[in-house]
Structure formats: C-alpha cells, structure tokens
Design a protein around this motif. Structure first.
Motif, PDB file in Angstrom:
ATOM      1  N   ARG A   1       0.829  -1.205   0.000  1.00 40.89           N
ATOM      2  CA  ARG A   1       0.000   0.000   0.000  1.00 40.89           C
ATOM      3  C   ARG A   1       0.864   1.256   0.000  1.00 40.89           C
ATOM      4  O   ARG A   1       0.550   2.240  -0.682  1.00 40.89           O
ATOM      5  CB  ARG A   1      -0.922  -0.013   1.222  1.00 40.89           C
ATOM      6  CG  ARG A   1      -1.978  -1.099   1.176  1.00 40.89           C
ATOM      7  CD  ARG A   1      -2.832  -1.078   2.417  1.00 40.89           C
ATOM      8  NE  ARG A   1      -3.853  -2.105   2.362  1.00 40.89           N
ATOM      9  CZ  ARG A   1      -4.606  -2.451   3.399  1.00 40.89           C
ATOM     10  NH1 ARG A   1      -4.439  -1.839   4.571  1.00 40.89           N
ATOM     11  NH2 ARG A   1      -5.520  -3.385   3.279  1.00 40.89           N
TER      12      ARG A   1
ATOM     13  N   SER B   1       1.107   4.202  -2.911  1.00 40.89           N
ATOM     14  CA  SER B   1       0.938   5.614  -2.559  1.00 40.89           C
ATOM     15  C   SER B   1       2.135   6.433  -3.021  1.00 40.89           C
ATOM     16  O   SER B   1       1.983   7.527  -3.600  1.00 40.89           O
ATOM     17  CB  SER B   1       0.740   5.751  -1.048  1.00 40.89           C
ATOM     18  OG  SER B   1       0.686   7.106  -0.663  1.00 40.89           O
TER      19      SER B   1
ATOM     20  N   GLU C   1       7.723   5.025   4.191  1.00 44.23           N
ATOM     21  CA  GLU C   1       7.226   5.965   3.192  1.00 44.23           C
ATOM     22  C   GLU C   1       8.374   6.817   2.643  1.00 44.23           C
ATOM     23  O   GLU C   1       8.481   7.039   1.428  1.00 44.23           O
ATOM     24  CB  GLU C   1       6.158   6.862   3.830  1.00 44.23           C
ATOM     25  CG  GLU C   1       5.354   7.688   2.856  1.00 44.23           C
ATOM     26  CD  GLU C   1       4.245   8.448   3.557  1.00 44.23           C
ATOM     27  OE1 GLU C   1       4.529   9.098   4.591  1.00 44.23           O
ATOM     28  OE2 GLU C   1       3.101   8.395   3.091  1.00 44.23           O
TER      29      GLU C   1
END
Length: 462
Positions: free
Chosen positions: A240, A244, A281
């Motif tokens: 995920r 993103s 991230e």
C-alpha cells in the motif's frame, strides 16, 4: 483490511494539519504563561550541557515505545508516557549540542549551522526545568504535548538547513567529516523524533479525557484503529505504501518530464508486519525517485519498474546483519553494495532501536529498473552526502527544502529539484532502514539497470 489511523502524526495530510494545529495552540497565552512562569528559555549552563551529554543513555527499545499500552490511554498511562518522554529528551538534545560544538568554529559560525545549534539550545532550555519534576495532571500533559509538537516542528527542516551550511563551509570541512557528523546526527535525531512523536500520537489518540473524567469514553475506544500503537502500525502492508509513493513520484515525473514509468508489483503483495509507516514511506519515495528518474532519462520509460515483495520464512535478517557487521559478503565481488555506516568507534553513529527479543518479521523489497545502471566511478560514492557536487544555487531553500526525512513527502512536490535532490536520499534511507535492523543493498549493471534490495526488519509481534 487494516484500518488507517486518523491520529497518526506521520500521515501526509494529518502531519501538516497536526503541526499547524499544535503550532497555533502552543502560542496561546495560557500555554506561554504556564511554561514561561517556570521556564527561563534563554540560557543553559555549559556544565549542565556537558553533564547531560556525558550521562549514560540506555538504548531505546521497542518496549519503551509500547510500555504504556494501546491507545486510547487512560489518565495514568498518558501521564506516564509524558513523564517518560520528558526523562529522555534533555540528554539527547544535549548530546546534539555537544556534537555541534565539536565542529570547527568557523563551521558553527555559519548562520545556517548556527541556526540549528540555537534551535537545539532553545529546545533544551524549554525542557530542562521540568526534568526533575513530574507532570501530574492532564492540563499539564496537554501543555507538554503542545511543547512537544513545537519541538518537532522546530527541528523539521534541520537537514536542508545543515545541507546549506555545510555547502557554504565546504572549504573548511572535508566531505568525510560531514558524512561522519551527519550519520551520527541523523541516527540520534531519528530516535529523538520517534520518542516525541510516539507520545504525540498517543496523546491525540486518547482525547478527549480530563482530570474530572480520566478514562476515554467507550465510543472513543471503538473509533481508534486497533492496529496502531502510537506511530507504529502493527499490520503495515508495504504494498500500500509503494502504491501511494508511486502516485506521488509519478505526479512529479509527469510535471517535470511529461511521462511516468509503469510500476509492477509481484511476489507477496499481501505481506504485512509491524513498523513505523513514515520511515518506510520516506525510503520508498527516495528509491522510486531514483528509479523513475533513471528510467526516464535513459529513454526506457516504456520499460516497467518491477517491485518484488518477499517475506522471510524464518529468523529474519541474519544475512543482512552479517553483512552489516563485516561490510561485505560473497556477493560484493559481483557488484552488490551493502550500506554500512562510517563512524567506527562512535556508538551514537550506530544508534538503533533495540528489540526485546528476536523478531520473526522481515520483509525484503527489490526494486528493479532499466535505467542504465550507475556509472562505475559514481558507485563507490553513493552512500556519501554529495553536497559538494551541487552549487549553492541548486540547493533548495532552507525553509521549504525537500530533504528532511519527516517532511519530504509533503514538501517535495513544489520544488524543481525534487527528483534529483542533493544526493542525500540514499544515506538518509539507509539510516532509517538500519535504525530497526534492516539495510539497503545496491547491485548495478552499468549499461542496463539497477537492482536495489531494501530489507526491513519488523519491530516484532505485538
């Protein structure tokens, strides 16, 4: 499907809103009056800084972050979290002040480096008067959370500001010295921010409670995602985050180049583990920026970037840890470069979170591109902070620079150099990967493409 955490301060939009909200509340008259009545924030004695910097600091452990339980917390647990945070931060801030003082005087005199130095002095002087006292009620805890948010915001742009300062001082300090300083500074900074943001996340996930009603209402307990403990997502799916980050980096590519490569994910996209989402991230964004840029500029934008996700079947990271300790392995002769920090005898340079027991969670992500590979003369230097290869005009503004590890995601889109950066992406990514026992390895086929192996050590079964 694991639910998202609306209180997670590392979420892109939530992080910006959180900082704006807390910045506003921090400057409220009641908050200023409470803290300034007991906290002269203009000076810290040199002997106090020396004492704190030389004091024994036990390694940060996973148990430290999880010791107060799942949110929402009741009054007792929230106060314990605040006091625990308060007990750790002054010594960590003092060690950074001492490290800055150890730089050549002409470097510390640079206005950008001096700004960072005084930011640390300000933060320490704000917290120091409360080191020996206890936060005893929820009103004090709320005010402390506001101060923590201001501290996090104050140090958000530390890396781009230091980058500008070191660039201007490149005649007076060698690249090797800069790399050693930044390696130790970044690792200590990761831990400091992790401690502060963990308490902030617990604070917001536990509201509203008060001294009159110290327990979260039942509906609040139902609304807080069960997979989050502060900033740690216990059911994090890298797939995920990759998607993103793909959208984010792809938008930058379209704005700058007019095209965006396709990204294909295979392996075990359903794999999940416990980790800090903002760390992954940042790392994934930096690696994708490198892969997308190389693919486009080599003229191979029709070739997809392949991402393979593989979860370790047994005891994780043994090979990674072995390479980290030795600096090489049998594959090094074939061009596989494993990240290994400098800093030899400096324990802070190798600061990493300590797991209370071996984790059975480890996920390796391979990013494969057809971007032509890394030139042989560049490959030995990919883990250095490459500030000397850029002019001062190329450096992002110190206020809006996109190099900061916790601010890159929200700030990079508006900067013209957000794809190329300053060469800080890989060293910063390495620091985040290694903090939890992982690592990054690079295998380049010059004239063809590059494989990057990102090993992420989970924080354990929670």
């Amino acid at each position: 499907m694991a639910s998202r955490n609306p209180f997670h301060v590392s979420n892109r939009k939530c992080r910006v809103i959180l900082h704006a909200r807390l910045r506003c509340s921090y400057t409220s008259p009641s908050t200023r009056r409470y803290w300034t009545q007991t906290s002269p924030r203009t000076h810290v004695a040199d002997d106090e800084i020396t004492r704190l910097a030389s004091s024994r600091r036990p390694p940060l452990t996973l148990g430290d972050l999880l010791r107060h339980g799942r949110p929402p917390l009741d009054k007792e647990a929230l106060l314990a979290s605040a006091n625990f945070t308060l007990s750790l931060l002054p010594a960590r801030l003092a060690s950074r002040i001492q490290a800055l003082r150890n730089l050549p005087f002409i470097v510390v005199s640079n206005p950008h480096v001096s700004r960072i130095y005084h930011n640390y002095l300000h933060s320490l002087s704000t917290l120091l008067p409360y080191q020996q006292r206890q936060i005893t009620n929820l009103e004090e805890e709320k005010q402390f959370a506001e101060v923590m948010a201001d501290l996090v915001q104050t140090h958000t742009n530390t890396i781009p500001v230091l980058a500008r300062g070191f660039l201007e001082c490149r005649k007076y300090i060698s690249p090797a010295e800069v790399t050693r300083f930044l390696d130790s500074h970044l690792r200590a900074r990761i831990g400091t921010r992790l401690i502060a943001e963990q308490h902030l996340a617990l604070h917001f996930a536990s509201q509203p409670i008060s001294d009159e009603d110290p327990n979260p209402p039942p509906e609040r307990r139902e609304s807080v995602p069960s997979n989050y403990i502060g900033v740690i997502d216990t059911a994090l799916r890298p797939e995920r985050i990759i998607r993103s980050c793909e959208d984010f980096v792809g938008e930058i590519c379209e704005l700058r180049y007019g095209v965006r490569p396709k990204l294909v994910i295979d392996g075990q996209p359903e794999a999940s583990f416990a980790h800090v989402p903002v760390h992954i991230e940042y790392i994934i964004t930096e690696l994708l920026k490198n892969a997308f840029r190389a693919t486009i500029e080599s003229g191979n934008d029709r070739e997809p970037i392949e991402v393979t996700i593989a979860a370790a079947p047994d005891v994780p990271g043994a090979h990674v840890r072995e390479m980290s300790e030795t600096g090489k392995d049998s594959s090094s002769e074939a061009g596989l470069r494993f990240s290994k920090s400098d800093g030899a005898d400096d324990p802070i340079a190798h600061e990493a979170i300590k797991l209370s027991r071996p984790s059975s969670q480890s996920i390796t992500i391979r990013l494969r591109d057809r971007g032509g590979g890394i030139p042989p003369e560049v490959l030995p230097h990919i883990w250095s902070y490459s500030f000397t290869t850029f002019s001062e005009d190329d450096l992002p503004g110190s206020e809006n620079g996109n190099l900061d590890a916790l601010n890159t995601i929200s700030g990079a889109g508006g900067n013209g150099s957000s794809i190329a950066g300053l060469g800080y992406g890989l060293p910063l990514s390495r620091a985040y990967a290694e903090y939890f026992g992982g690592g990054i390895a690079v295998q380049s086929l010059w004239g063809w493409g590059t494989d990057v192996y990102l090993t992420l050590q989970g924080v354990g079964k929670i």
